[in-house]
Scaffold this motif. Structure first.
Motif, PDB file in Angstrom:
ATOM      1  N   THR A   1     -33.463   3.778 -11.429  1.00  0.00           N
ATOM      2  CA  THR A   1     -33.879   4.740 -12.044  1.00  0.00           C
ATOM      3  C   THR A   1     -34.849   5.286 -13.366  1.00  0.00           C
ATOM      4  OG1 THR A   1     -31.103   4.608 -12.188  1.00  0.00           O
ATOM      5  CG2 THR A   1     -32.525   6.482 -13.803  1.00  0.00           C
ATOM      6  N   PHE A   2     -35.214   3.765 -13.711  1.00  0.00           N
ATOM      7  CA  PHE A   2     -36.773   4.041 -14.943  1.00  0.00           C
ATOM      8  C   PHE A   2     -37.455   4.146 -13.677  1.00  0.00           C
ATOM      9  CE2 PHE A   2     -33.823   1.541 -18.167  1.00  0.00           C
ATOM     10  CZ  PHE A   2     -34.074   2.608 -18.612  1.00  0.00           C
ATOM     11  N   THR A   3     -38.142   3.371 -12.607  1.00  0.00           N
ATOM     12  CA  THR A   3     -39.147   3.871 -12.119  1.00  0.00           C
ATOM     13  C   THR A   3     -38.597   4.992 -11.329  1.00  0.00           C
ATOM     14  OG1 THR A   3     -38.625   1.246 -11.590  1.00  0.00           O
ATOM     15  CG2 THR A   3     -40.218   2.606 -10.125  1.00  0.00           C
ATOM     16  N   ALA A   4     -38.502   5.440 -11.729  1.00  0.00           N
ATOM     17  CA  ALA A   4     -38.133   6.846 -10.693  1.00  0.00           C
ATOM     18  C   ALA A   4     -39.018   7.819 -11.722  1.00  0.00           C
ATOM     19  CB  ALA A   4     -36.707   7.380  -9.802  1.00  0.00           C
ATOM     20  N   ALA A   5     -38.314   7.506 -12.357  1.00  0.00           N
ATOM     21  CA  ALA A   5     -37.991   8.256 -13.763  1.00  0.00           C
ATOM     22  C   ALA A   5     -40.229   8.168 -14.240  1.00  0.00           C
ATOM     23  CB  ALA A   5     -37.885   8.093 -14.771  1.00  0.00           C
ATOM     24  N   VAL A   6     -40.476   7.464 -14.373  1.00  0.00           N
ATOM     25  CA  VAL A   6     -42.081   6.946 -14.773  1.00  0.00           C
ATOM     26  C   VAL A   6     -42.703   7.425 -13.662  1.00  0.00           C
ATOM     27  CG1 VAL A   6     -41.645   5.455 -16.720  1.00  0.00           C
ATOM     28  CG2 VAL A   6     -42.042   4.786 -13.956  1.00  0.00           C
ATOM     29  N   THR A   7     -42.409   7.271 -12.558  1.00  0.00           N
ATOM     30  CA  THR A   7     -43.362   7.904 -11.654  1.00  0.00           C
ATOM     31  C   THR A   7     -43.324   9.075 -11.255  1.00  0.00           C
ATOM     32  OG1 THR A   7     -42.082   5.483 -10.359  1.00  0.00           O
ATOM     33  CG2 THR A   7     -44.047   7.441  -9.169  1.00  0.00           C
ATOM     34  N   LEU A   8     -42.169  10.034 -11.043  1.00  0.00           N
ATOM     35  CA  LEU A   8     -42.443  11.480 -11.650  1.00  0.00           C
ATOM     36  C   LEU A   8     -43.301  11.755 -12.538  1.00  0.00           C
ATOM     37  CD1 LEU A   8     -41.099  13.973  -9.767  1.00  0.00           C
ATOM     38  CD2 LEU A   8     -39.305  13.281 -11.858  1.00  0.00           C
TER      39      LEU A   8
ATOM     40  N   ARG B   1     -46.330  17.470 -16.495  1.00  0.00           N
ATOM     41  CA  ARG B   1     -47.234  17.459 -14.978  1.00  0.00           C
ATOM     42  C   ARG B   1     -46.119  18.496 -14.228  1.00  0.00           C
ATOM     43  NH1 ARG B   1     -48.478  15.030 -10.886  1.00  0.00           N
ATOM     44  NH2 ARG B   1     -50.391  15.136  -9.441  1.00  0.00           N
ATOM     45  N   GLY B   2     -45.986  19.572 -14.029  1.00  0.00           N
ATOM     46  CA  GLY B   2     -45.874  19.800 -12.735  1.00  0.00           C
ATOM     47  C   GLY B   2     -44.221  20.751 -13.383  1.00  0.00           C
ATOM     48  N   SER B   3     -43.847  21.267 -14.498  1.00  0.00           N
ATOM     49  CA  SER B   3     -42.853  21.182 -15.257  1.00  0.00           C
ATOM     50  C   SER B   3     -43.177  22.790 -15.493  1.00  0.00           C
ATOM     51  CB  SER B   3     -42.926  21.306 -16.435  1.00  0.00           C
ATOM     52  OG  SER B   3     -42.435  19.370 -16.690  1.00  0.00           O
ATOM     53  N   ALA B   4     -42.178  23.551 -15.175  1.00  0.00           N
ATOM     54  CA  ALA B   4     -42.360  25.079 -15.256  1.00  0.00           C
ATOM     55  C   ALA B   4     -43.361  25.465 -16.599  1.00  0.00           C
ATOM     56  CB  ALA B   4     -40.626  25.770 -15.073  1.00  0.00           C
ATOM     57  N   CYS B   5     -43.411  26.342 -16.778  1.00  0.00           N
ATOM     58  CA  CYS B   5     -44.102  27.393 -17.698  1.00  0.00           C
ATOM     59  C   CYS B   5     -43.706  27.524 -18.816  1.00  0.00           C
ATOM     60  CB  CYS B   5     -45.278  28.233 -16.983  1.00  0.00           C
ATOM     61  SG  CYS B   5     -46.273  28.929 -18.870  1.00  0.00           S
ATOM     62  N   TRP B   6     -43.739  27.688 -19.704  1.00  0.00           N
ATOM     63  CA  TRP B   6     -43.483  27.413 -22.047  1.00  0.00           C
ATOM     64  C   TRP B   6     -42.144  29.473 -21.215  1.00  0.00           C
ATOM     65  CZ3 TRP B   6     -45.179  30.878 -24.220  1.00  0.00           C
ATOM     66  CH2 TRP B   6     -46.456  31.485 -24.104  1.00  0.00           C
ATOM     67  N   CYS B   7     -43.419  29.935 -20.878  1.00  0.00           N
ATOM     68  CA  CYS B   7     -43.143  31.103 -21.217  1.00  0.00           C
ATOM     69  C   CYS B   7     -41.988  32.089 -19.942  1.00  0.00           C
ATOM     70  CB  CYS B   7     -44.091  32.271 -20.631  1.00  0.00           C
ATOM     71  SG  CYS B   7     -44.980  31.896 -18.418  1.00  0.00           S
ATOM     72  N   GLY B   8     -41.616  31.436 -19.294  1.00  0.00           N
ATOM     73  CA  GLY B   8     -40.221  31.449 -18.328  1.00  0.00           C
ATOM     74  C   GLY B   8     -40.367  32.076 -17.095  1.00  0.00           C
ATOM     75  N   SER B   9     -42.010  32.218 -16.470  1.00  0.00           N
ATOM     76  CA  SER B   9     -42.048  33.000 -15.191  1.00  0.00           C
ATOM     77  C   SER B   9     -41.673  32.276 -14.417  1.00  0.00           C
ATOM     78  CB  SER B   9     -44.090  32.915 -15.655  1.00  0.00           C
ATOM     79  OG  SER B   9     -44.167  31.608 -15.137  1.00  0.00           O
ATOM     80  N   GLY B  10     -41.261  30.924 -14.369  1.00  0.00           N
ATOM     81  CA  GLY B  10     -41.199  30.363 -13.257  1.00  0.00           C
ATOM     82  C   GLY B  10     -42.350  29.660 -12.394  1.00  0.00           C
ATOM     83  N   GLU B  11     -43.013  30.263 -12.765  1.00  0.00           N
ATOM     84  CA  GLU B  11     -44.718  29.049 -12.130  1.00  0.00           C
ATOM     85  C   GLU B  11     -44.692  27.387 -13.153  1.00  0.00           C
ATOM     86  OE1 GLU B  11     -48.680  31.314 -12.024  1.00  0.00           O
ATOM     87  OE2 GLU B  11     -46.986  33.738 -12.214  1.00  0.00           O
ATOM     88  N   THR B  12     -45.038  27.179 -11.903  1.00  0.00           N
ATOM     89  CA  THR B  12     -45.526  25.490 -13.262  1.00  0.00           C
ATOM     90  C   THR B  12     -46.799  26.263 -14.254  1.00  0.00           C
ATOM     91  OG1 THR B  12     -47.665  25.401 -11.792  1.00  0.00           O
ATOM     92  CG2 THR B  12     -45.445  24.521 -11.369  1.00  0.00           C
ATOM     93  N   TYR B  13     -46.184  25.547 -15.395  1.00  0.00           N
ATOM     94  CA  TYR B  13     -47.856  25.356 -16.537  1.00  0.00           C
ATOM     95  C   TYR B  13     -49.413  25.676 -15.885  1.00  0.00           C
ATOM     96  CZ  TYR B  13     -49.796  24.669 -20.924  1.00  0.00           C
ATOM     97  OH  TYR B  13     -50.820  24.613 -21.814  1.00  0.00           O
ATOM     98  N   GLU B  14     -49.522  24.077 -15.260  1.00  0.00           N
ATOM     99  CA  GLU B  14     -50.958  24.431 -14.403  1.00  0.00           C
ATOM    100  C   GLU B  14     -51.428  25.300 -14.234  1.00  0.00           C
ATOM    101  OE1 GLU B  14     -48.659  22.342 -14.109  1.00  0.00           O
ATOM    102  OE2 GLU B  14     -48.951  20.246 -15.311  1.00  0.00           O
ATOM    103  N   THR B  15     -50.219  26.519 -13.682  1.00  0.00           N
ATOM    104  CA  THR B  15     -50.669  27.676 -12.442  1.00  0.00           C
ATOM    105  C   THR B  15     -50.123  28.925 -13.822  1.00  0.00           C
ATOM    106  OG1 THR B  15     -48.332  27.736 -11.460  1.00  0.00           O
ATOM    107  CG2 THR B  15     -50.645  26.015 -10.487  1.00  0.00           C
ATOM    108  N   CYS B  16     -50.007  29.112 -14.419  1.00  0.00           N
ATOM    109  CA  CYS B  16     -49.471  29.714 -15.492  1.00  0.00           C
ATOM    110  C   CYS B  16     -50.420  29.584 -16.440  1.00  0.00           C
ATOM    111  CB  CYS B  16     -48.366  29.494 -15.777  1.00  0.00           C
ATOM    112  SG  CYS B  16     -47.241  31.004 -16.507  1.00  0.00           S
ATOM    113  N   HIS B  17     -49.825  29.610 -18.010  1.00  0.00           N
ATOM    114  CA  HIS B  17     -50.464  29.582 -18.844  1.00  0.00           C
ATOM    115  C   HIS B  17     -51.670  28.477 -19.189  1.00  0.00           C
ATOM    116  CE1 HIS B  17     -47.756  32.674 -20.106  1.00  0.00           C
ATOM    117  NE2 HIS B  17     -48.942  33.388 -20.739  1.00  0.00           N
ATOM    118  N   GLY B  18     -51.339  27.300 -18.264  1.00  0.00           N
ATOM    119  CA  GLY B  18     -52.120  25.689 -18.485  1.00  0.00           C
ATOM    120  C   GLY B  18     -52.888  26.005 -17.858  1.00  0.00           C
ATOM    121  N   ALA B  19     -53.355  27.180 -16.822  1.00  0.00           N
ATOM    122  CA  ALA B  19     -54.277  27.306 -15.951  1.00  0.00           C
ATOM    123  C   ALA B  19     -55.650  27.299 -17.088  1.00  0.00           C
ATOM    124  CB  ALA B  19     -54.716  28.585 -15.202  1.00  0.00           C
TER     125      ALA B  19
END
Length: 336
Positions: free
Chosen positions: A124-131, A318-336
């Motif tokens: 479980t720890f390994t799955a978490a850090v890898t993700l 990395r890969g998380s939803a953007c904080w703005c609530g758009s439903g997009e990942t942060y990298e493709t939304c406000h993190g772009a």
């Protein structure tokens, strides 16, 4: 995350009841308040009532900020009073959901560890850090518990050091190494007649206590206030004096990201975002004896929410939803 005051110094049952009453008065804060109440119920030994509180949150029509954390806490609690099969099923569900928040992973992995399921805990720890940490240059503070927990379990299993263990070593700042702190033979030194071994164990315990105190004293984030579109519309309609602060929702979102990037570039650590609601803001203004139209209340309100543990760290994983609530990942939304 949980109250750790000894039971003899706090009436945990009374404190839980107070938090439950407060949750009824402020439903927008129910998740935070009821999690604290459930922790007090557990500390008081009333685990069935704690489970009832977790179920109350999970069955609520109001979406939860962190449903995986609630499920993880419920599983941990269930296992402690004999409901192992149900706890295991919930843990499997949390793992399958692969949350981007480290906290649920820590709870379920440590629950497995505490019941001597060391191989499952390591997995479980390994799955978490890898993700959460693959291709991440600097592990966020919140992921240290995953790295250290994984290191600890692997030492108990006698597993050789690997790359993630090396990352854990780089995040450990104590004068006593993780290998020494997590040495499974330490328990024998407590019964030793050798003064040198006893002194070495005292030093290790002091190092662990220092790390624990550092974690507890870690300040709450420097947080920027975020209003969802519907809340902002209601806010400026009810209090036109705040319109200059929020000319449009798009501008508001852009300002949040720009402010956080500026703070980050200036070297400010531990940044976060808190989400406001109009009823909560009105209650805060009333507690301050001020009008909600007063724009100087806004940063104070944000600080109060952060101090109550309601801030979400920025930037998102990395890969998380953007904080703005758009439903997009942060990298493709406000993190772009």
């Amino acid at each position: 995350m949980r109250p750790d005051t000894p039971a003899e110094n706090v009436d945990h049952t009374a404190e839980a009841a107070r938090l439950e009453r407060t949750a009824d008065l402020y439903p927008e804060d129910a998740e935070h308040l009821l999690l604290q109440a459930a922790a007090h119920r557990e500390l008081a030994g009333d685990r069935p009532t704690a489970t009832t509180l977790y179920d109350r949150l999970l069955s609520s029509s109001t979406p939860l900020d962190n449903p995986h954390l609630v499920r993880a806490l419920k599983a941990s609690n269930l296992w402690e009073y004999g409901h192992e099969a149900e706890a295991r099923a919930i843990i499997d569900g949390v793992r399958a959901a692969a949350p981007r928040d480290p906290a649920p992973w820590v709870i379920v992995a440590e629950s497995l560890e505490s019941h001597d399921e060391l191989e499952a805990a390591q997995d479980t720890f390994t799955a978490a850090v890898t993700l959460l940490l693959t291709d991440v240059a600097e592990p966020p503070y919140a992921t240290r518990a995953l790295l250290f927990g994984r290191h600890r379990v692997r030492r108990m299993l006698g597993a050789p050091h690997d790359n993630w263990d090396a990352v854990a070593d780089t995040q450990h700042s104590s004068s006593v190494s993780l290998d020494e702190l997590h040495d499974p033979k330490r328990v024998w030194s407590l019964g030793s007649d050798n003064p040198a071994e006893l002194q070495a164990e005292i030093s290790r315990l002091r190092a662990e206590l220092g790390a624990y105190r550092e974690a507890l004293s870690r300040p709450f984030p420097v947080a920027v206030l975020h209003w969802p579109a519907n809340e902002l519309s209601e806010l400026v309609s009810a209090y036109p004096g705040l319109t200059p602060e929020y000319p449009s929702h798009e501008t508001h979102l852009s300002t949040i990201e720009a402010s956080l990037r500026e703070l980050s570039s200036s070297g400010t650590p531990n940044l976060g975002i808190v989400t406001g609601t109009v009823p909560s803001y009105e209650a805060f203004a009333a507690s301050e004896g001020a009008s909600p139209d007063d724009a100087t209340l806004l940063p104070q309100y944000a600080t109060t929410l952060a101090a109550r543990g309601l801030a979400v760290s920025w930037p998102p994983q990395r890969g998380s939803a953007c904080w703005c609530g758009s439903g997009e990942t942060y990298e493709t939304c406000h993190g772009a």
